[in-house]
Design a protein around this motif. Structure first.
Motif, PDB file in Angstrom:
ATOM      1  N   ASN A  45      36.491  73.364  27.364  1.00 43.10           N
ATOM      2  CA  ASN A  45      37.709  73.950  27.912  1.00 43.10           C
ATOM      3  C   ASN A  45      37.550  75.448  28.162  1.00 43.10           C
ATOM      4  O   ASN A  45      38.464  76.233  27.993  1.00 43.10           O
ATOM      5  CB  ASN A  45      38.917  73.680  27.008  1.00 43.10           C
ATOM      6  CG  ASN A  45      40.222  73.981  27.710  1.00 43.10           C
ATOM      7  OD1 ASN A  45      40.360  73.726  28.900  1.00 43.10           O
ATOM      8  ND2 ASN A  45      41.177  74.542  26.995  1.00 43.10           N
ATOM      9  N   ALA A  46      36.335  75.840  28.538  1.00 41.57           N
ATOM     10  CA  ALA A  46      36.055  77.258  28.781  1.00 41.57           C
ATOM     11  C   ALA A  46      34.794  77.395  29.615  1.00 41.57           C
ATOM     12  O   ALA A  46      33.905  76.548  29.558  1.00 41.57           O
ATOM     13  CB  ALA A  46      35.861  77.992  27.453  1.00 41.57           C
ATOM     14  N   VAL A  47      34.725  78.478  30.365  1.00 41.96           N
ATOM     15  CA  VAL A  47      33.481  78.842  31.031  1.00 41.96           C
ATOM     16  C   VAL A  47      32.664  79.671  30.049  1.00 41.96           C
ATOM     17  O   VAL A  47      33.179  80.138  29.023  1.00 41.96           O
ATOM     18  CB  VAL A  47      33.742  79.603  32.355  1.00 41.96           C
ATOM     19  CG1 VAL A  47      34.472  78.708  33.341  1.00 41.96           C
ATOM     20  CG2 VAL A  47      34.518  80.880  32.141  1.00 41.96           C
ATOM     21  N   ASP A  48      31.393  79.886  30.345  1.00 40.82           N
ATOM     22  CA  ASP A  48      30.495  80.494  29.359  1.00 40.82           C
ATOM     23  C   ASP A  48      30.494  82.021  29.337  1.00 40.82           C
ATOM     24  O   ASP A  48      29.745  82.617  28.571  1.00 40.82           O
ATOM     25  CB  ASP A  48      29.075  79.968  29.533  1.00 40.82           C
ATOM     26  CG  ASP A  48      28.473  80.319  30.888  1.00 40.82           C
ATOM     27  OD1 ASP A  48      29.210  80.774  31.788  1.00 40.82           O
ATOM     28  OD2 ASP A  48      27.254  80.123  31.049  1.00 40.82           O
ATOM     29  N   GLU A  49      31.322  82.634  30.153  1.00 39.07           N
ATOM     30  CA  GLU A  49      31.438  84.092  30.087  1.00 39.07           C
ATOM     31  C   GLU A  49      32.853  84.527  30.464  1.00 39.07           C
ATOM     32  O   GLU A  49      33.524  83.882  31.257  1.00 39.07           O
ATOM     33  CB  GLU A  49      30.386  84.787  30.941  1.00 39.07           C
ATOM     34  CG  GLU A  49      30.379  84.404  32.391  1.00 39.07           C
ATOM     35  CD  GLU A  49      29.212  85.004  33.156  1.00 39.07           C
ATOM     36  OE1 GLU A  49      28.623  86.002  32.715  1.00 39.07           O
ATOM     37  OE2 GLU A  49      28.905  84.466  34.218  1.00 39.07           O
ATOM     38  N   TYR A  50      33.272  85.609  29.878  1.00 41.39           N
ATOM     39  CA  TYR A  50      34.614  86.136  30.099  1.00 41.39           C
ATOM     40  C   TYR A  50      34.459  87.376  30.971  1.00 41.39           C
ATOM     41  O   TYR A  50      33.968  88.401  30.515  1.00 41.39           O
ATOM     42  CB  TYR A  50      35.244  86.501  28.747  1.00 41.39           C
ATOM     43  CG  TYR A  50      36.734  86.725  28.794  1.00 41.39           C
ATOM     44  CD1 TYR A  50      37.610  85.710  28.430  1.00 41.39           C
ATOM     45  CD2 TYR A  50      37.277  87.948  29.166  1.00 41.39           C
ATOM     46  CE1 TYR A  50      38.978  85.908  28.437  1.00 41.39           C
ATOM     47  CE2 TYR A  50      38.638  88.151  29.181  1.00 41.39           C
ATOM     48  CZ  TYR A  50      39.488  87.134  28.818  1.00 41.39           C
ATOM     49  OH  TYR A  50      40.851  87.341  28.823  1.00 41.39           O
ATOM     50  N   LYS A  51      34.826  87.244  32.228  1.00 34.44           N
ATOM     51  CA  LYS A  51      34.648  88.332  33.194  1.00 34.44           C
ATOM     52  C   LYS A  51      35.977  88.967  33.549  1.00 34.44           C
ATOM     53  O   LYS A  51      37.007  88.290  33.602  1.00 34.44           O
ATOM     54  CB  LYS A  51      34.030  87.805  34.480  1.00 34.44           C
ATOM     55  CG  LYS A  51      32.631  87.306  34.361  1.00 34.44           C
ATOM     56  CD  LYS A  51      32.164  86.845  35.732  1.00 34.44           C
ATOM     57  CE  LYS A  51      30.819  86.217  35.700  1.00 34.44           C
ATOM     58  NZ  LYS A  51      30.421  85.708  37.019  1.00 34.44           N
ATOM     59  N   GLU A  52      35.929  90.248  33.836  1.00 27.62           N
ATOM     60  CA  GLU A  52      37.084  90.950  34.388  1.00 27.62           C
ATOM     61  C   GLU A  52      37.463  90.256  35.693  1.00 27.62           C
ATOM     62  O   GLU A  52      36.610  90.047  36.565  1.00 27.62           O
ATOM     63  CB  GLU A  52      36.710  92.412  34.651  1.00 27.62           C
ATOM     64  CG  GLU A  52      37.847  93.272  35.108  1.00 27.62           C
ATOM     65  CD  GLU A  52      38.785  93.672  33.973  1.00 27.62           C
ATOM     66  OE1 GLU A  52      39.934  94.024  34.287  1.00 27.62           O
ATOM     67  OE2 GLU A  52      38.385  93.633  32.800  1.00 27.62           O
ATOM     68  N   HIS A  53      38.700  89.814  35.807  1.00 27.02           N
ATOM     69  CA  HIS A  53      39.234  89.097  36.969  1.00 27.02           C
ATOM     70  C   HIS A  53      38.602  87.705  37.130  1.00 27.02           C
ATOM     71  O   HIS A  53      38.731  87.107  38.193  1.00 27.02           O
ATOM     72  CB  HIS A  53      39.074  89.899  38.264  1.00 27.02           C
ATOM     73  CG  HIS A  53      39.638  91.282  38.190  1.00 27.02           C
ATOM     74  ND1 HIS A  53      40.984  91.539  38.056  1.00 27.02           N
ATOM     75  CD2 HIS A  53      39.018  92.496  38.198  1.00 27.02           C
ATOM     76  CE1 HIS A  53      41.169  92.845  37.995  1.00 27.02           C
ATOM     77  NE2 HIS A  53      40.005  93.451  38.072  1.00 27.02           N
ATOM     78  N   GLY A  54      37.931  87.221  36.099  1.00 26.44           N
ATOM     79  CA  GLY A  54      37.306  85.904  36.160  1.00 26.44           C
ATOM     80  C   GLY A  54      38.272  84.804  35.767  1.00 26.44           C
ATOM     81  O   GLY A  54      39.464  85.032  35.526  1.00 26.44           O
TER      82      GLY A  54
END
Length: 146
Positions: A45-54
Motif C-alpha cells: 500500500n505504498a510506493v518505495d520512495e516519498y517524493k516532494e509532489h509525488g
C-alpha cells in the motif's frame, strides 16, 4: 488503506516495521542452508520512495493530513508542526522498505519493470528477496477489477 492510514501517529510505523521483521525472522529461523532464498510478496500500500509532489505526498495532503483523528493524535503525541506530522507519515509509509533494506533484502522489480499495480497508477505490490537473485521476468496479472 485509507482508514488505517489515518491512525499512523498511533505507532503504526513501528507495527509496519515489526510485521516485516517477523516475516524475516521466520525465514531466518527456518532456512536450512545459507543459499536458501527468502521471498516476501505483498501489497505494501505504498510506493518505495516519498517524493516532494509525488504519489504518497499527494495522498497525504489530499486524504490524510486534515483528518480530525490525525490532528488529535498528533497533538497527543507532541507533533507540533505540519512538517513533523508529515515526517511521521513518511516514516510510516516507508517502514516496510526501510526494514527490508536494513536487513539487506532487495526488490525483484520496480515500476519501470512491471508498470502500476494500483488503480491510482503506482506500483504498490512488491516482491522482496534475499541474496543476489535476479528477476528474469515479471508480469502483472489482474485477478480483480482495478
Amino acid at each position: 488503506g485509507r482508514f488505517e492510514d489515518q491512525y499512523f501517529v498511533q505507532k503504526l510505523a513501528q507495527e509496519r516495521h515489526q510485521q516485516v521483521e517477523r516475516c524475516i525472522a521466520i525465514f531466518e529461523r527456518e532456512r536450512e542452508r545459507p543459499d536458501d532464498v527468502g521471498i516476501l510478496v505483498g501489497d505494501f500500500n505504498a510506493v518505495d520512495e516519498y517524493k516532494e509532489h509525488g504519489a504518497m505526498q499527494s495522498y497525504y495532503k489530499f486524504a490524510i493530513a486534515s483528518a480530525p483523528g490525525v490532528q488529535a493524535d498528533a497533538e497527543k503525541s507532541g507533533l507540533n508542526s505540519a512538517e513533523q506530522i508529515e515526517d511521521a507519515f513518511k516514516a510510516y509509509m516507508l517502514a516496510p522498505f526501510t526494514t527490508l533494506l536494513r536487513k539487506q533484502w532487495s526488490f525483484a522489480y520496480g515500476q519501470e519493470d512491471v508498470g502500476p499495480t494500483s488503480a491510482f497508477g503506482h506500483l504498490i505490490d512488491h516482491m522482496a528477496i534475499t541474496g543476489n537473485v535476479k528477476c528474469k521476468e515479471a508480469k502483472v496479472k489482474h485477478f480483480t477489477n482495478q
